[in-house]
Design an enzyme around this catalytic site. Structure first.
Site: not given
Ligand code: NAP
Length: 307
Positions: A145, A166, A226, A255, A273-275
């Site tokens: 996403r 993946r 992260r 953190e 950490h204000i994403g």
């Molecule tokens: P998501 O929709 O689940 O996307 C994760 C992506 O990572 C997918 O494309 C997935 O591949 C890929 N992936 C997972 N494991 C992998 C691996 N071993 N090798 C290669 N690619 C891999 O998650 P999201 O909603 O985008 O969020 C991502 C992360 O952002 C969260 O887990 C969170 O830790 C972080 N986040 C941080 C903040 C902040 O405040 N800074 C805010 C929101 C989120 P597939 O699509 O092929 O499964």
């Protein structure tokens, strides 16, 4: 239910009807007792011990999309549902990622410091020269996403997109011209590498001394996912040597402690950490967590389970 006290102002009374609430302060350890639901912040570790002390628990509704603060194996073994808050924070986090891309590429913090310290002596043709985005390559390590939302903002800046995930993302590719490559090619091709994979045992430390060395000299590293995806010592060394040109970070391994060498390293933009930190998004995250609790406690399936 137990709910993080910091969410109090973000929730409407109507969202809490029929719930018996114990507000849990961030510095308070998770108590023992017969609560049936827990809504933690991402800073609270919910592991085997905490779950054992809450024998009647039915749901951990994490108020974040990442859930690396929850031992999901232990939860599944105890038949405790775990939910997260996907989707509602995607756009805010993508915006913040772009704030870091622009701030690092165009040396915003150095410019602000120059002005604030009174050291700016006027326009100079070679002052604070940054990276022209047009024609460069943005690498997305993870294109779920948030990774895709970051990518969708890239074409107007003239960036070409490479990504690693993946599974292929044909619609994203059609929309943005993005090309899926393996991790090794991504590292070598990217002028800006932005991390969007979750923290899992496979992804922890994916950016270490060896992977940093495979990146282009002068490349920019962005992390809004992260902190533990990056070995911070190795990144500090690479920045000190000038191999990595700049780093924009929102998240850290320990953190709120930030590695002292990262704090001292050149060309960094370090955020606390204000994403997802917009009022709209934080309200939606709190509402999503509580809606999961309401659903499960009323005998319905969880809205956004993690497994
Ligand atoms: P998501 O929709 O689940 O996307 C994760 C992506 O990572 C997918 O494309 C997935 O591949 C890929 N992936 C997972 N494991 C992998 C691996 N071993 N090798 C290669 N690619 C891999 O998650 P999201 O909603 O985008 O969020 C991502 C992360 O952002 C969260 O887990 C969170 O830790 C972080 N986040 C941080 C903040 C902040 O405040 N800074 C805010 C929101 C989120 P597939 O699509 O092929 O499964």
């Amino acid at each position: 239910m137990l709910i993080a006290a910091e969410l109090k102002n973000l929730l409407e009374p109507a969202q809490l009807v029929d719930l018996e609430i114990t507000w849990l302060a961030a510095d308070q350890p998770t108590p023992k007792g017969d609560w049936v639901a827990l809504v933690p912040l991402l800073s609270r570790w919910v592991g085997g011990t905490q779950l054992k002390h809450l024998p009647n628990l039915r749901i951990v509704a994490n108020c974040a999309v990442g859930y690396n603060n929850v031992d999901v194996v232990a939860a599944e073994m105890r038949k405790v549902i775990v939910t997260n808050t996907p989707g509602v924070l995607t756009e805010a986090t993508a915006d913040l990622t772009w704030a870091l891309i622009l701030a690092t590429a165009r040396r915003l913090i150095e410019g602000v410091d120059l002005v604030r310290t009174g050291q700016w002596t006027g326009w100079h043709p070679e002052q604070l020269l940054g990276l022209e985005l047009r024609g460069r390559t943005l690498g997305l390590f993870g294109a779920g996403r948030i990774g895709q939302a970051v990518g969708r903002r890239a074409p107007p800046f003239g960036l070409r997109i490479r990504y690693t995930a993946r599974t292929p993302k044909p619609e994203f590719e059609r929309e943005t011209g993005a090309v899926r490559v393996d991790a090794s090619q991504l590292l070598g091709d990217s002028d800006i590498l932005s991390l969007h994979v979750p923290s899992t045992p496979e992804t922890k430390g994916i950016i270490d001394g060896e992977t940093l060395a495979r990146m282009k000299r002068g490349a920019i590293l962005i992390n809004t996912s992260r902190g533990d995806l990056i070995r911070e010592e190795a990144l500090a060394t690479s920045l000190e040597l000038g191999h990595i040109g700049a780093a924009g970070l929102d998240v850290y391994t320990e953190e709120p402690t930030i590695h002292p060498r990262l704090l001292a390293a050149p060309r960094t933009v370090l955020l606390p950490h204000i994403g997802s930190a917009t009022e709209d998004t934080r309200r939606k995250m709190a509402a999503s967590a509580v809606a999961n609790v309401q659903s499960v406690l009323s005998g319905k399936p969880p809205l956004t389970p993690v497994y």
